[in-house]
Design an enzyme around this catalytic site. Structure first.
Site, mmCIF file in Angstrom:
data_model
loop_
_atom_site.group_PDB
_atom_site.id
_atom_site.type_symbol
_atom_site.label_atom_id
_atom_site.label_comp_id
_atom_site.label_asym_id
_atom_site.label_seq_id
_atom_site.Cartn_x
_atom_site.Cartn_y
_atom_site.Cartn_z
ATOM 1 N N THR A 188 -8.527 6.814 -25.142
ATOM 2 C CA THR A 188 -8.171 6.523 -23.761
ATOM 3 C C THR A 188 -8.124 7.830 -22.989
ATOM 4 O O THR A 188 -7.519 8.811 -23.437
ATOM 5 C CB THR A 188 -6.830 5.779 -23.673
ATOM 6 O OG1 THR A 188 -6.460 5.611 -22.305
ATOM 7 C CG2 THR A 188 -5.716 6.510 -24.405
ATOM 8 N N GLU A 335 -2.625 1.195 -25.127
ATOM 9 C CA GLU A 335 -1.688 1.378 -26.234
ATOM 10 C C GLU A 335 -1.012 0.081 -26.670
ATOM 11 O O GLU A 335 -0.293 0.071 -27.676
ATOM 12 C CB GLU A 335 -0.614 2.407 -25.844
ATOM 13 C CG GLU A 335 -1.126 3.815 -25.690
ATOM 14 C CD GLU A 335 -1.733 4.136 -24.337
ATOM 15 O OE1 GLU A 335 -1.964 5.320 -24.034
ATOM 16 O OE2 GLU A 335 -2.004 3.185 -23.556
ATOM 17 N N LYS A 445 5.948 9.993 -2.553
ATOM 18 C CA LYS A 445 7.293 10.441 -2.168
ATOM 19 C C LYS A 445 7.196 11.125 -0.803
ATOM 20 O O LYS A 445 6.663 12.211 -0.690
ATOM 21 C CB LYS A 445 7.846 11.399 -3.218
ATOM 22 C CG LYS A 445 7.820 10.832 -4.642
ATOM 23 C CD LYS A 445 8.240 11.880 -5.655
ATOM 24 C CE LYS A 445 8.030 11.387 -7.075
ATOM 25 N NZ LYS A 445 6.597 11.246 -7.433
ATOM 26 N N TRP A 450 10.446 6.618 -1.398
ATOM 27 C CA TRP A 450 9.287 6.225 -2.192
ATOM 28 C C TRP A 450 8.487 5.146 -1.476
ATOM 29 O O TRP A 450 9.051 4.211 -0.914
ATOM 30 C CB TRP A 450 9.732 5.674 -3.548
ATOM 31 C CG TRP A 450 10.100 6.736 -4.538
ATOM 32 C CD1 TRP A 450 10.360 8.047 -4.281
ATOM 33 C CD2 TRP A 450 10.258 6.556 -5.945
ATOM 34 N NE1 TRP A 450 10.671 8.709 -5.445
ATOM 35 C CE2 TRP A 450 10.617 7.817 -6.481
ATOM 36 C CE3 TRP A 450 10.137 5.478 -6.808
ATOM 37 C CZ2 TRP A 450 10.864 8.007 -7.833
ATOM 38 C CZ3 TRP A 450 10.374 5.665 -8.161
ATOM 39 C CH2 TRP A 450 10.731 6.920 -8.665
#
Length: 548
Positions: A188, A335, A445, A450
């Site tokens: 990956t 994963e 940010k 956020w």
């Protein structure tokens, strides 16, 4: 904890969870069902089982032994499906090579995985030839081709796949061995550093196959699969085993269609000719299809499509639904083998409004059985499932990769405190639905607040003129970061829509209280190329580098 363990009878058979047992069921239930490759190959499951045996014999005759690694570089094909089974069933490791790697990444993964044999499609011969002098473990290369003529190559080829298969006998006794034996590996590519090797055991792949069955088949929801479905993958087979669906659809004994190289007209032709009812892909692929001029000439009313890899914008969801496509989201990562959640619509929600149903289809989804999800804060504390408290998504499941190949440090980071850390930011609502709001590295940010890049993409995608959008944060001297949006317009709206029109559209969401005013992008770039990763996902790293 003291528990009472079962003492097995001395003669009892301890049934291992091995990939070979996935293949037993279709050979009993549907040996006559078809597997096809474009318009070039068609055979039934009985023949498929025989070809898996022939492939094992062919590789064994070439010197391949249990524990060896066999790599594949091919388009989505019947050959790839045969390798999915024969190689791990021999006790070998299947390395599915990402065909879109750079030469440097390619030779790193080949040497790091310690490949012994490489099966390569002639289309990728030039790429492989460019690194052949740096092979460390490769002993032979076998050619894969759809043509009758063997191409010229600067490498010594051990033979052509079909010719070698023709000479190989059937009848191979696939052995029993420990179910925790490594079955597959692939690499990956992250945002920094060299590719990381992920690996899965037979046990994990078998359990993941049953996880797919429970998540996609068992529930009363907007879409359910069974053995009558016709399957065509639109996720490359090198990418997390095409999300594990080839194993699953083989176990069901469903008709399977492998499209080779992805070309919009060919894909639509295959869907119509073979009455394909189920596929899966990243948003980029479905966007490519629904914007193709051919789309308005075809009926896609029976086609179920699972979207993964990145968020499904509501605008794209609506466009797909307009063409009759039964589209919805599933979530996972390399994963995690990869399935974690599916956006199944609970029966009590089926009568909701169209807008509410679109929102549900685009949610990250409900965890499938045997997946435990939590949202944690920066100190690792679980957060309430109130649909508001955002934190990192962590997960436990029996089919998650136990680490990275030869990388103890990153493996420990992945599994800090006994939970697999996804690197995704999300919320879980009171109904149990997960919603990913951003990647940790992609959240914007600005001025101490956020902003979710995915939320902004979702809003902008709902403008009727927008074909595709990507949002990133770029450095700003005053605010730290500010949102930048790259917006590609539909062909018939180019030169008719301006950046200010997009900002005005975003302002309507501010007025509804759905977006803070500081969330409106400071800069909107129209009709520039949006960089993609090797598996078709938007590459925000490349966008940030380009506009830094």
């Amino acid at each position: 904890m003291k528990t009472k363990l079962i003492q097995p009878t001395a003669s009892a058979y301890a049934y291992p969870l091995l990939i070979k047992n996935i293949l037993n069921t279709p050979l009993i239930y549907s040996p006559e069902q078809k597997i096809l490759y474009r318009d070039q190959m068609e055979y039934d499951y009985k023949t498929f089982g025989q070809r898996v045996e022939k492939l094992a014999n062919m590789l064994q005759e070439r010197g391949v032994r249990p524990g060896d690694t066999v790599a594949v570089m091919d388009w989505d094909s019947h050959r790839y499906l045969e390798c999915f089974f024969a190689v791990p069933m021999m006790g070998c490791v299947l390395h599915t090579i990402n065909i879109r790697l750079t030469p440097e990444q390619l030779i790193y993964t080949i040497n790091h995985a310690e490949d012994d044999v490489i099966l390569v499609n002639e289309d990728f011969l030039p790429l492989l030839e460019s690194v052949k002098d740096r092979f460390e473990t490769v002993k032979q290369v076998i050619l894969l081709t759809d043509k009758k003529e063997t191409p010229q190559s600067s490498m010594e080829l051990a033979g052509e796949y079909e010719a070698l298969m023709a000479d190989a006998p059937t009848g191979y006794e696939f052995p029993d061995f420990d179910e925790n034996t490594m079955a597959t590996t692939f690499y990956t590519t992250g945002t920094t550093g060299l590719p990381k090797g992920v690996f899965f055991s037979h046990r994990q792949i078998v359990l993941h196959t049953y996880g797919l069955m429970s998540g996609l088949c068992a529930y009363d929801t907007q879409a359910s699969l069974n053995s009558s479905d016709v399957y065509m993958p639109l996720t490359p087979m090198f990418h997390v085993h095409a999300w594990g669906l080839p194993y699953f659809m083989t176990m069901l004994g469903a008709k399977q269609v492998y499209p080779g190289k992805y070309e919009p007209e060919t894909l639509l032709k295959l869907i119509l000719t073979h009455k394909v009812t189920f596929s899966h892909c990243v948003p980029t692929i479905i966007n490519m299809l629904v914007t193709s001029p051919v789309i308005n000439q075809v009926d896609l009313g029976n086609w179920k499509v699972v979207i993964g890899g990145s968020a499904l914008p509501q605008g794209l969801c609506r466009e797909a639904l307009k063409h009759g496509i039964n589209i919805y989201v599933a979530y996972g990562m390399s994963e995690t083998c990869p399935l974690l959640t599916v956006a199944n619509i609970k029966p009590k929600f089926k009568n909701k409004s169209e807008d509410e149903l679109v929102e549900l289809r685009c949610k990250t989804g409900l965890p499938v059985p045997n997946v435990n999800l939590e949202i944690i804060d920066y100190n690792g504390n679980p957060l309430p499932h109130d649909g508001k408290s955002a934190g990192e998504v962590v997960v436990r499941s029996p089919w998650l990769s136990q680490g990275y190949v030869k990388d103890e440090q990153k493996s420990e980071e992945l599994w800090a405190n006994g939970w697999l850390h996804t690197g995704d930011i999300g919320v879980i609502d009171s109904e149990g639905y997960l919603q990913i709001t951003d990647r940790l590295k992609d959240v914007i940010k600005t001025g101490g607040e956020w902003i979710s890049s995915l939320e902004l993409e979702n809003i902008i995608s709902q403008h009727e003129a927008v074909k595709e959008v990507a949002v990133v944060g770029i450095a700003d001297e005053k605010w730290g970061e500010r949102p930048l949006a790259i917006v590609n317009l539909r062909e018939d709206r180019i030169d008719k829509i301006s950046a200010e029109d997009i900002k005005s559209f975003c302002m309507t969401f501010v007025e509804k209280g759905m977006l803070p005013k500081y969330g409106i992008p400071s800069r909107i770039v129209l009709n520039e190329t949006i960089p993609k990763t090797s598996v078709g996902k938007i590459s925000k790293k490349d966008i940030r580098d380009q506009y830094r």
